[in-house]
Design a protein around this motif. Structure first.
Motif, PDB file in Angstrom:
ATOM      1  N   PRO A 185      37.885  46.308  44.457  1.00  0.00           N
ATOM      2  CA  PRO A 185      37.133  47.095  43.378  1.00  0.00           C
ATOM      3  C   PRO A 185      37.459  48.717  43.703  1.00  0.00           C
ATOM      4  N   ASN A 204      40.394  45.961  36.764  1.00  0.00           N
ATOM      5  CA  ASN A 204      40.221  46.802  37.866  1.00  0.00           C
ATOM      6  C   ASN A 204      40.107  45.841  39.168  1.00  0.00           C
ATOM      7  N   THR A 205      39.239  44.726  39.091  1.00  0.00           N
ATOM      8  CA  THR A 205      38.982  43.735  39.903  1.00  0.00           C
ATOM      9  C   THR A 205      39.755  42.405  39.904  1.00  0.00           C
ATOM     10  N   ASN A 262      41.251  37.469  36.503  1.00  0.00           N
ATOM     11  CA  ASN A 262      39.944  38.147  35.886  1.00  0.00           C
ATOM     12  C   ASN A 262      40.433  39.018  34.824  1.00  0.00           C
ATOM     13  N   ASP A 315      38.753  39.840  32.373  1.00  0.00           N
ATOM     14  CA  ASP A 315      37.703  40.489  31.796  1.00  0.00           C
ATOM     15  C   ASP A 315      37.615  41.937  32.500  1.00  0.00           C
ATOM     16  N   ASN A 316      37.787  42.064  33.858  1.00  0.00           N
ATOM     17  CA  ASN A 316      37.937  43.481  34.268  1.00  0.00           C
ATOM     18  C   ASN A 316      39.099  43.436  35.078  1.00  0.00           C
TER      19      ASN A 316
END
Length: 209
Positions: free
Chosen positions: A207, A173-174, A168, A170-171
């Motif tokens: 998250p 942090n997750t 991921n 795209d993010n």
């Protein structure tokens, strides 16, 4: 009896490792072959049509639909790759299987970019499978074929390893399961080898609160 017991224990401890190593070797060979075959097919198509990478363009009618991908693929690369089966996967993705049992699910993102989700076996060919073991991301971008995405070409091995491990991009942090975009590029820069620090299994980040 004691000797047999020791042999049994050793087998239990070593067999899983031997199996995993064999699987990794198979993935290395298949990834390298796929990259070579697809690159050559694209180059042959461009040469036959008198197209340069700089002039590579996909008509709008083919973009973001499975039917569009089918028309584009059969018009361009299929004659060089000789797929054994083709199947509409969903409204956007189209699946292609080769005679060695591997294949890909792909969709045309825009007029110069195509996302290719390679699968080591047909049963793993599904929409956006990037688990880093059975499915890997590739891209046709402006007339050239790339491992992962063109945008990752300048990233360091450390950056690629981090993204391959957690997924991921795209993010950061997750994690999203099976969305490990950089793994193919990581294997490529390692000389088409799965190194000891390669994250064979994805680590999931929770998250942040």
């Amino acid at each position: 009896m004691i000797t047999l017991g020791i042999i049994g224990i050793v087998a239990v401890l070593t067999i899983p490792s031997l199996i995993a190593n064999h699987q990794k070797k198979q993935v290395e060979v298949k990834l390298k072959k796929f990259y070579s075959v697809m690159s050559q097919a694209l180059l042959r198509y461009e040469a036959d049509e008198g197209i340069t990478p700089e002039s590579f363009y996909i008509d709008e009618e083919y973009v973001k639909t499975a039917d569009g991908f089918k028309k584009w693929y059969n018009k361009t690369l299929d004659k060089y790759l000789q797929s054994v089966s083709q199947e509409k996967e969903e409204d956007r993705n189209f699946k292609v299987i080769f005679n060695d049992g591997s294949g890909f699910s792909g969709y045309i993102f825009n007029t110069n970019s195509i996302n290719i989700f390679y699968c080591t076996e047909a049963k793993y060919c599904r929409n956006e499978n990037m688990d880093g073991r059975t499915g890997f991301l590739f891209e046709i971008n402006k007339g050239r074929f790339y491992t992962s995405l063109y945008s990752f070409r300048k990233q360091t091995r450390t950056q690629l390893l981090e993204k391959c491990k957690y997924g991921n991009y795209d993010n950061p942090n997750t994690s999203s399961l099976n969305r490990r975009h950089t793994c193919a590029r990581l294997i490529e820069i390692d000389g088409w080898q799965i190194k000891d620090d390669y994250p064979w299994k994805q680590t999931i980040l929770k998250p942040k609160e």
